[in-house]
Design a protein around this motif. Structure first.
Motif, PDB file in Angstrom:
ATOM      1  N   PRO A 186      40.236 -19.550   1.997  1.00 22.45           N
ATOM      2  CA  PRO A 186      39.960 -20.227   3.274  1.00 22.45           C
ATOM      3  C   PRO A 186      41.224 -20.580   4.057  1.00 22.45           C
ATOM      4  O   PRO A 186      41.244 -20.489   5.287  1.00 22.45           O
ATOM      5  CB  PRO A 186      39.202 -21.489   2.863  1.00 22.45           C
ATOM      6  CG  PRO A 186      38.589 -21.150   1.550  1.00 22.45           C
ATOM      7  CD  PRO A 186      39.554 -20.215   0.875  1.00 22.45           C
ATOM      8  N   GLU A 233      34.986 -21.948   7.826  1.00 18.80           N
ATOM      9  CA  GLU A 233      33.899 -22.471   6.994  1.00 18.80           C
ATOM     10  C   GLU A 233      32.601 -21.691   7.246  1.00 18.80           C
ATOM     11  O   GLU A 233      31.862 -21.371   6.304  1.00 18.80           O
ATOM     12  CB  GLU A 233      33.680 -23.956   7.293  1.00 18.80           C
ATOM     13  CG  GLU A 233      34.810 -24.858   6.811  1.00 18.80           C
ATOM     14  CD  GLU A 233      34.566 -26.311   7.189  1.00 18.80           C
ATOM     15  OE1 GLU A 233      33.457 -26.619   7.690  1.00 18.80           O
ATOM     16  OE2 GLU A 233      35.476 -27.128   6.999  1.00 18.80           O
ATOM     17  N   MET A 269      32.773 -18.412   5.493  1.00 20.60           N
ATOM     18  CA  MET A 269      32.582 -18.576   4.054  1.00 20.60           C
ATOM     19  C   MET A 269      31.092 -18.675   3.712  1.00 20.60           C
ATOM     20  O   MET A 269      30.625 -18.094   2.730  1.00 20.60           O
ATOM     21  CB  MET A 269      33.315 -19.832   3.573  1.00 20.60           C
ATOM     22  CG  MET A 269      34.833 -19.768   3.682  1.00 20.60           C
ATOM     23  SD  MET A 269      35.582 -18.719   2.419  1.00 20.60           S
ATOM     24  CE  MET A 269      35.287 -19.692   0.951  1.00 20.60           C
ATOM     25  N   ARG A 270      30.345 -19.394   4.557  1.00 24.98           N
ATOM     26  CA  ARG A 270      28.911 -19.569   4.298  1.00 24.98           C
ATOM     27  C   ARG A 270      28.138 -18.269   4.487  1.00 24.98           C
ATOM     28  O   ARG A 270      27.076 -18.089   3.880  1.00 24.98           O
ATOM     29  CB  ARG A 270      28.335 -20.656   5.212  1.00 24.98           C
ATOM     30  CG  ARG A 270      28.789 -22.070   4.873  1.00 24.98           C
ATOM     31  CD  ARG A 270      27.933 -23.095   5.579  1.00 24.98           C
ATOM     32  NE  ARG A 270      28.003 -22.975   7.035  1.00 24.98           N
ATOM     33  CZ  ARG A 270      28.882 -23.606   7.793  1.00 24.98           C
ATOM     34  NH1 ARG A 270      29.783 -24.414   7.239  1.00 24.98           N
ATOM     35  NH2 ARG A 270      28.878 -23.448   9.102  1.00 24.98           N
TER      36      ARG A 270
END
Length: 255
Positions: free
Chosen positions: A102, A122, A125-126
């Motif tokens: 990240p 973020e 990443m999800r």
């Protein structure tokens, strides 16, 4: 009697005037439609030329299957032929959004001038695994941001970090990648082949950027492939993505 003749004459003039206006409108509509059709045909012809160039570049890569990867990238990194401008990147030199840390993602997003980089990292990443570049719009990336980001990222290398010897200079500096004595990143030496300097085109991934040299504001074709060098198919097409027309001044991306 004369008044009737005057009315008939006036009516005839109005009919003639209406006919002229109608004819002019139909003629203008036909001309505009013809121009639109011609423009559409020209656009299709240009796109066909770009697609043909992409296939030609794949065959060139296939002919270099046993060539060291770094040498092939140097030979084909940027060239112009038959009015087509082409750039080539080895995807092992790019940051894989599906495997990256990240922190590295935030650095690259910020470097591409994308606001709220941490929040977008973020969101990425999800959404892993991200399947296509078009799906980046789902996290709020517009066309310019996607264009800028693609210069440094991929979805298909399978690496957590880029290989330093293949990474663009600005990306290598941004992520602090170090070159080893062999030219490989120091932390990649253990994973390299027994003869580190002889990693070959076969088994590697590449991205092509293709656009018309005489049409700087035209669409770009971005193609990502993996050269297997054996079996069927010898070239796997991983991504076939059209970047829409963008004004030249909007192409610029800050490093």
């Amino acid at each position: 009697m004369s008044s009737q003749r005057g009315f008939v004459l006036l009516y005839t003039l109005w009919v003639l005037l209406g006919g002229v206006i109608l004819f002019g409108g139909v003629s203008l509509w036909s001309q505009q439609r013809a121009q639109a059709t011609a423009a559409q045909l020209r656009s299709q012809q240009l796109e066909t030329r770009l697609e043909s160039a992409a296939h030609g570049l794949s065959f060139r890569l296939l002919s270099l299957a046993s060539t060291p990867l770094g040498l092939a990238q140097t030979q084909l990194s940027s060239f112009e032929a038959n009015g087509i401008r082409a750039e080539l990147q080895a995807t092992h030199g790019l940051l894989d959004l599906n495997h990256a840390d990240p922190g590295d993602m935030v650095l690259v997003l910020r470097a591409a001038g994308i606001p709220d980089a941490a929040l977008k990292a973020e969101a990425l990443m999800r959404r892993r695994p991200v399947q296509t570049y078009a799906s980046l719009a789902a996290i709020g990336l517009d066309e310019r941001s996607t264009r800028c980001l693609l210069r440094h990222v991929t979805l298909s290398s399978g690496q957590s970090r880029p290989r330093a010897e293949l990474a663009p200079t600005d990306l290598r500096r941004l992520l602090g990648l170090k070159l080893g004595a062999s030219g490989f990143a120091a932390d990649d030496l253990a994973a390299a082949s027994p003869v580190a300097g002889q990693v070959q085109v076969a088994g590697s991934g590449f991205r092509y950027w293709l656009r018309h040299a005489g049409d700087p504001q035209g669409s770009e074709l971005v193609v990502e492939v993996r050269v297997t060098g054996r079996g069927e198919p010898p070239i796997q097409v991983l991504e076939w993505y059209w970047l829409p027309r963008v004004a030249e001044q909007a192409r610029g991306c800050r490093p």
